[in-house]
Design an enzyme around this catalytic site. Structure first.
Site, short mmCIF file in Angstrom:
data_model
loop_
_atom_site.label_atom_id
_atom_site.label_comp_id
_atom_site.label_asym_id
_atom_site.label_seq_id
_atom_site.Cartn_x
_atom_site.Cartn_y
_atom_site.Cartn_z
N CYS A 188 0.74 -1.36 -0.14
CA CYS A 188 0.10 -0.04 0.01
C CYS A 188 0.79 1.21 0.05
O CYS A 188 0.22 2.33 -0.10
CB CYS A 188 -0.92 -0.04 1.24
SG CYS A 188 -1.86 -1.82 1.10
N HIS A 328 -2.74 7.60 6.47
CA HIS A 328 -3.07 6.27 5.74
C HIS A 328 -4.39 5.96 6.16
O HIS A 328 -5.18 5.40 5.25
CB HIS A 328 -1.99 5.39 6.13
CG HIS A 328 -2.04 3.93 5.68
ND1 HIS A 328 -1.79 3.95 4.13
CD2 HIS A 328 -2.14 2.66 5.86
CE1 HIS A 328 -2.12 2.64 3.64
NE2 HIS A 328 -2.10 1.84 4.62
N GLU A 339 -0.97 3.65 13.72
CA GLU A 339 -0.70 5.02 13.02
C GLU A 339 -0.88 5.94 13.86
O GLU A 339 0.01 7.07 14.03
CB GLU A 339 -1.69 5.23 11.77
CG GLU A 339 -1.41 6.64 11.20
CD GLU A 339 -2.03 6.82 9.83
OE1 GLU A 339 -2.84 5.97 9.49
OE2 GLU A 339 -1.58 7.94 9.21
N LYS A 360 -9.86 7.85 2.62
CA LYS A 360 -10.27 6.24 2.47
C LYS A 360 -11.67 6.15 2.94
O LYS A 360 -12.44 5.22 2.52
CB LYS A 360 -9.10 5.28 3.23
CG LYS A 360 -7.91 5.14 2.40
CD LYS A 360 -7.31 4.01 3.19
CE LYS A 360 -5.76 3.91 2.39
NZ LYS A 360 -4.82 5.04 2.91
N HIS A 365 -9.87 1.87 -0.17
CA HIS A 365 -8.39 1.92 0.08
C HIS A 365 -7.93 1.50 -1.44
O HIS A 365 -8.19 0.29 -1.84
CB HIS A 365 -8.31 0.69 0.98
CG HIS A 365 -6.50 0.57 1.22
ND1 HIS A 365 -5.69 1.26 0.47
CD2 HIS A 365 -5.84 -0.03 2.32
CE1 HIS A 365 -4.49 0.91 0.93
NE2 HIS A 365 -4.57 0.48 2.17
N PHE A 424 1.04 -3.50 4.23
CA PHE A 424 1.40 -4.73 4.63
C PHE A 424 2.87 -5.18 4.33
O PHE A 424 3.60 -4.46 3.39
CB PHE A 424 0.61 -5.65 3.70
CG PHE A 424 -0.84 -5.93 4.35
CD1 PHE A 424 -1.23 -5.51 5.37
CD2 PHE A 424 -1.62 -6.87 3.51
CE1 PHE A 424 -2.40 -5.71 5.99
CE2 PHE A 424 -3.12 -7.09 3.90
CZ PHE A 424 -3.34 -6.49 5.22
#
Length: 438
Positions: A188, A328, A339, A360, A365, A424
């Protein structure tokens, strides 16, 4: 790797160098396509009025699946459908807008290299089924049978389509980028990584311009099942627009989505020399791998914190100079928490005063494309002095003390913004952008 594609530029003066003596990198063109629509204007209008692009999936049968919603881009048709072909088409759309705005080079002759962020590419279920049917076998069909059938040469078109570099080769040939195209897949963070590579190439003097893009068309049945098996996806199927809830206490997963973004980067000196309009400055890039787990961030958030610190050092800025954070903000329980912990470790009590939003909540996403799309939205936030909201923020998580901009856009005086991408595999990248040169 020598990416120099322009004749050596005259020695830069301090006017064109940052505090580290490196060429200042500016943005002169942007293009974007998401489930909200095509182009900067449509995306920005919907983003700042809280419109959601999430809807029920109609592309393939979802009966029996836990998740039946996504941010699909169904207004761009590709036949026959494949995620890689859609990603390629989305890239074309975003690049055409970015190069058109930048007015750089000539058609099919971009004066710099290509850096492309892309999802992993593999043969999809429909193509495997096509090869299996061609095998003539009626029993169990394994990979040995598929490989023997493919060796006939009848499926060379499938082989060509699913080479990882096929999208980059297409873009290189279509838009005339220079040198060997570079494809990267850092989960990502791929889009942010593509930007970082472009920035570094310009700072090193290897080129005066770079085309940085990221694209993802991954909403297919196989990918949906894979993320669902990780328990990473929202299952709010009856309320698609309300499914993505970053930083809310009732969040329960992210929503898969598609999109593409493109940036034309140039050295400030080259952009000024040709009279280009400056849209923003890429002031700093930070990256740091988190090796804790394949999908989970380290519980103390330290790799995220150190990634942000590296971006601040690279930009030669302090925490007091960050006016806005484009998070994010995936809407998964663990990612949002990490985060916050990582960011708060850097900003301390000031974190409660910096406005934060997660795109998002509206576009879902966009996976490999997220980093570049959200960087573009951060630049638009600085340009318009208007912060997009985080929609569906009605029940704040009491353990996350961000100043989340809730449900309605907020006007503010903004000079500098940070965009985070934490993927990830612990692939973390933070970017810092400024609106003005000073």
């Amino acid at each position: 790797m020598n990416l120099r594609t322009h004749p050596a530029a005259p020695r830069a003066t301090s006017l064109y160098l940052d505090s580290g003596g490196r060429p200042i990198v500016v943005v002169t063109g942007m293009g974007v396509v998401t489930s909200l629509g095509q182009g900067k204007a449509e995306n920005w209008a919907k983003l700042t009025t809280g419109v959601s692009g999430i809807s029920t999936i109609r592309r393939f049968a979802t009966h029996g699946l836990k998740t039946r919603i996504a941010g699909c881009i169904d207004f761009v048709k590709v036949e026959p459908f494949s995620s890689t072909t859609l990603a390629e088409r989305l890239a074309d759309i975003a690049i055409e807008e970015a190069i058109g705005e930048s007015a750089i080079g000539r058609k099919g002759d971009f004066p710099g290299p290509l850096f492309l962020g892309l999802a992993p590419v593999e043969v999809e279920w429909p193509q495997r089924e096509e090869i299996a049917l061609a095998s003539g076998e009626t029993g169990t069909i394994d990979y040995d049978i598929l490989l023997r059938t493919s060796a006939s040469g009848r499926f060379a078109h499938v082989h060509a389509r699913y080479l990882f570099g096929s999208v980059a080769d297409h873009v290189c040939e279509t838009f005339g980028t220079k040198g060997s195209p570079i494809s990267v897949s850092t989960a990502c963070a791929s889009g942010a990584t593509a930007i970082q590579l472009g920035v570094e190439a310009i700072r090193c003097g290897e080129t005066n311009a770079a085309l940085c893009i990221a694209t993802d068309g991954s909403v297919n049945a196989e990918a949906l099942v894979r993320f669902s098996l990780l328990s990473a996806l929202s299952t709010h199927n009856d309320d698609p627009c309300g499914a993505s809830r970053p930083f809310s206490k009732d969040r329960e997963g992210f929503v898969m989505a598609e999109g593409a973004g493109a940036l034309v980067l140039e050295s400030l000196e080259a952009a000024r020399a040709r009279g280009a309009r400056i849209l923003g400055v890429i002031a700093g890039c930070g990256e740091l791998a988190d090796t804790f787990h394949r999908t989970r961030p380290k519980p103390d958030g330290k790799p995220i914190a150190d990634c942000i610190r590296k971006a601040l050092i690279d930009a030669d800025l302090t925490i007091d100079q960050i006016d806005y954070i484009n998070a994010h903000g995936t809407s998964t329980v663990e990612n949002d928490k990490m985060e916050y912990l990582g960011t708060a470790a850097v900003f301390g009590d000031r974190i409660r005063k910096i406005p934060v939003s997660s795109n998002k909540s509206m576009i879902g996403h966009t996976l490999s494309a997220a980093g570049i799309i959200e960087a573009i939205f951060t630049l638009l936030t600085l340009e318009h002095q208007r912060i997009p909201p985080t929609i569906n923020y009605d029940a704040p998580d009491p353990g996350i003390l961000f100043d989340v901009v809730p449900n309605k856009a907020r006007d503010a005086r903004l000079t500098t913004g940070m965009s985070n991408s934490f993927g990830f595999g612990g692939q973390n990248v933070s970017l810092i952008m400024r609106r003005d040169l000073n």
